[in-house]
Motif scaffolding. Structure first.
Motif, PDB file in Angstrom:
ATOM      1  N   ASP A 179       0.944  -1.238   0.044  1.00  0.00           N
ATOM      2  CA  ASP A 179       0.115   0.041   0.094  1.00  0.00           C
ATOM      3  C   ASP A 179       0.816   1.184   0.033  1.00  0.00           C
ATOM      4  O   ASP A 179       2.220   0.890   0.481  1.00  0.00           O
ATOM      5  CB  ASP A 179      -1.107  -0.061   1.275  1.00  0.00           C
ATOM      6  CG  ASP A 179      -2.163   0.758   1.157  1.00  0.00           C
ATOM      7  OD1 ASP A 179      -2.317   1.506  -0.187  1.00  0.00           O
ATOM      8  OD2 ASP A 179      -2.911   1.090   2.166  1.00  0.00           O
ATOM      9  N   ASN A 180       0.172   2.513  -0.472  1.00  0.00           N
ATOM     10  CA  ASN A 180       0.874   3.650  -0.316  1.00  0.00           C
ATOM     11  C   ASN A 180       2.459   3.711  -0.973  1.00  0.00           C
ATOM     12  O   ASN A 180       3.207   4.232  -0.737  1.00  0.00           O
ATOM     13  CB  ASN A 180       1.094   4.011   1.257  1.00  0.00           C
ATOM     14  CG  ASN A 180      -0.177   4.104   2.111  1.00  0.00           C
ATOM     15  OD1 ASN A 180      -1.300   4.476   1.636  1.00  0.00           O
ATOM     16  ND2 ASN A 180       0.080   3.833   3.189  1.00  0.00           N
ATOM     17  N   SER A 232       3.237  -3.812  10.066  1.00  0.00           N
ATOM     18  CA  SER A 232       3.490  -3.307   8.575  1.00  0.00           C
ATOM     19  C   SER A 232       5.131  -2.562   8.789  1.00  0.00           C
ATOM     20  O   SER A 232       5.625  -2.117   9.956  1.00  0.00           O
ATOM     21  CB  SER A 232       2.638  -2.150   8.310  1.00  0.00           C
ATOM     22  OG  SER A 232       2.600  -1.142   9.033  1.00  0.00           O
ATOM     23  N   ASP A 258       0.082  -9.674  -3.977  1.00  0.00           N
ATOM     24  CA  ASP A 258      -0.237  -8.391  -4.135  1.00  0.00           C
ATOM     25  C   ASP A 258       0.747  -7.440  -4.644  1.00  0.00           C
ATOM     26  O   ASP A 258       2.002  -7.951  -4.921  1.00  0.00           O
ATOM     27  CB  ASP A 258      -0.690  -7.838  -2.701  1.00  0.00           C
ATOM     28  CG  ASP A 258      -1.431  -6.544  -2.810  1.00  0.00           C
ATOM     29  OD1 ASP A 258      -2.333  -6.443  -3.510  1.00  0.00           O
ATOM     30  OD2 ASP A 258      -1.416  -5.599  -1.565  1.00  0.00           O
ATOM     31  N   GLN A 260       1.601  -2.919  -5.859  1.00  0.00           N
ATOM     32  CA  GLN A 260       1.131  -1.490  -6.476  1.00  0.00           C
ATOM     33  C   GLN A 260       2.065  -1.036  -7.739  1.00  0.00           C
ATOM     34  O   GLN A 260       3.222  -0.697  -7.424  1.00  0.00           O
ATOM     35  CB  GLN A 260       1.328  -0.572  -5.260  1.00  0.00           C
ATOM     36  CG  GLN A 260      -0.379  -0.467  -4.594  1.00  0.00           C
ATOM     37  CD  GLN A 260      -0.473   0.595  -3.904  1.00  0.00           C
ATOM     38  OE1 GLN A 260       0.287   1.533  -3.599  1.00  0.00           O
ATOM     39  NE2 GLN A 260      -1.528   0.779  -3.309  1.00  0.00           N
TER      40      GLN A 260
END
Length: 543
Positions: A179-180, A232, A258, A260
């Protein structure tokens, strides 16, 4: 693999290697492949093994003159001499080394890869190479085989082959989550591309998983990340863009299931935003809010985000991030309070990375109410227009009940007419106040001008008044019935002004005028008798 099969494959591979190298060099003079001295031959032992796909282990390797052990994939059988190299060890000192670990698809000078690990079982070949240029760097691939060639025995390259089995990763739960992802959208060629992403373990127990960063499909960073349940961490990496052609690329951070991705544009140059049309008032009053406007334009042929600063008197007040499409512009406005700013002239500025505009603004002090000019700053009527100097007018001894009025000190000082213009003056017949007829029962005659029932003047004809200045026309009441005005017996019992009182300051303690003892204390009349009106024909008329 059977030993006989491995020996046969090694012979074939060595033949292919030597013939391929000779063909690859072509017209160039082939660097002689020196065989190891007798009794000290180069050797290599590479056994079948199971791996996670990122590295393999060579059981032993002997490099008599120092060098490297190189891992080739089975494309060597198709004549891919340099293209088959998928791993190389660090420099090995002369002699035999055991259990040498070789990382695959990483740090092979001159080689590029489209994968980061073995994903299926393969046959790999281990081969010792010389350091022919003595720089302790493997240059075989980078020089297309002209440097750092293989050790040779009996005219063939020394090799050994092994079946490598890729171990399936054991997972205890769900894949880590990415994420991010944070990275610039545009990077100037030669600048570092910094990438950060958050990786989280969504499972109820600790786990270790592989996290990768890929640029243009290729893995450029890989890390084993261990996280407690629900924990995390930030995964960071940097890409050197100096050798990357200007273009748009896909890059991203990925875990087992997963990831990004994002796009980055690498350009030859990023031009700074321009700043024009700075507008602001030329002057304001301290405490006002100043509005400053400027036009910011993007001269690049791509969208970009850049900082824009506002500075006041050199100090940074605000930095704002402005994002503009290619060749677009916008107006930025800064609202600047001036509370507490001292009056004066100031320079203010709007800056981009390389450009900017300045202007001058004057801060003026606010208008204050000036009480000193209001006419009331000293509203004790010191300057209330009384030419007669009110400072002395209305003395406690003035005797006038209304004395001290705002108009008491008129230019003509009405006290001169306080019914006593002649009262007690030099013409009052009392210059010596010793007149035997001064004790006139009618001394306070109607002309005296003081019928108010109040004495009105400390010099009201008292025989003992003796005040030559009693009727003085001076505007200063200090002498108009001054502190010495009242005789010792001046204070009547309150019947002052009685028809028979005669003298307001008669000194008659009984409060009754005409008494046999009525003689004023200082009257000078020793007869002890009240002579009556007929005995005072020379008394002037008051008023």
């Amino acid at each position: 693999m059977e030993d006989s099969t491995k020996k046969l494959m090694a012979i074939v591979l060595a033949t292919v290697m030597m013939s391929s190298v000779a063909g690859m060099v072509g017209a160039q003079e082939l660097r002689p492949q020196v065989e190891a001295p007798a009794g000290n031959d180069a050797t290599v032992a590479f056994s079948d093994q199971t791996t996670d796909g990122t590295s393999v282990t060579v059981d032993s390797v002997n490099t008599p003159d120092g060098g490297f052990v190189v891992i080739h994939d089975d494309s060597l059988l198709d004549g891919e001499v340099t293209g088959s190299v998928i791993g190389v060890s660090e420099y090995l000192e002369p002699g035999e080394n055991e259990n040498v670990t070789v990382t695959l698809f990483d740090d092979v000078p001159g080689a590029t890869f489209d994968r980061t690990e073995l994903t299926e079982n393969e046959t790999l070949i281990a081969m010792p190479h010389r350091d022919t240029n003595a720089n302790e760097t493997y240059d075989f691939v980078a020089t297309d085989g002209s440097d750092d060639g293989p050790y040779v025995a009996n005219g063939s390259a020394v090799t050994d082959a092994a079946n490598v089995t890729v171990e399936a990763s054991e997972t205890t739960g769900e894949s880590f989550v990415v994420d991010n992802l944070t990275a610039p959208a545009v990077v100037e060629r030669g600048d570092a591309l910094d990438v950060t992403a958050t990786v989280e373990n969504p499972n109820d127990e600790a786990d270790t998983q592989t996290v990768e960063y890929r640029f243009d499909g290729n893995v450029s960073a890989r890390e084993e990340v261990s996280l407690d349940a629900g924990e995390s961490t930030d995964f960071t990496t940097t890409v050197d863009t100096s050798e990357i052609a200007s273009d748009a690329y896909i890059h991203g951070v990925y875990t087992r299931e997963d990831g990004q991705p994002a796009q980055v544009l690498i350009v030859d140059e990023i031009v700074s935003f321009g700043v024009t049309d700075l507008t602001a008032p030329e002057s304001v009053t301290a405490g006002d809010t100043v509005s400053v406007n400027a036009t910011v334009s993007n001269p690049n042929e791509f969208a970009h985000e850049q900082p824009v600063q506002f500075r006041f008197d050199g100090d940074l007040v605000e930095t704002r991030s402005v994002e503009l499409e290619a060749s677009n512009s916008t107006t930025v406005q800064f609202e600047i309070p001036t509370d507490g700013t001292p009056a004066g002239m100031y320079i203010h500025s709007v800056f981009s990375n390389d450009f900017g505009q300045d202007a001058i603004i004057t801060i003026e002090a606010p208008d204050d109410d000036d009480d000193a000019d209001d006419g009331d700053a000293d509203d004790g009527d010191v300057d209330d227009g009384d030419a007669g100097d009110d400072a002395d007018d209305g003395d406690a001894d003035d005797g006038d009940a209304d004395d001290g009025d705002a108009d008491d000190g008129d230019a003509g000082d009405d006290d001169a007419d306080d019914g006593e213009s002649d009262d007690g003056n030099a013409d009052d017949g009392d210059a010596d106040d010793d007149d035997a007829g001064d004790d006139d029962a009618g001394d306070d005659d109607a002309g005296d001008g003081d019928d108010s029932g109040e004495d009105g003047s400390a010099d009201d004809g008292d025989a003992d008044d003796g005040d030559i200045d009693d009727g003085d026309d001076s505007s200063e009441d200090a002498d108009d019935g001054g502190s010495s005005d009242g005789d010792a017996d001046d204070g009547d019992s309150g019947e002052d002004g009685s028809a028979d009182d005669g003298d307001a300051d008669d000194g008659d303690d009984s409060g009754e005028d005409g008494s046999a003892d009525d003689g004023d204390a200082g009257d000078g009349d020793d007869s002890g008798e009240d002579d009556g009106d007929e005995e005072q024909p020379e008394t002037p008329e008051d008023g």
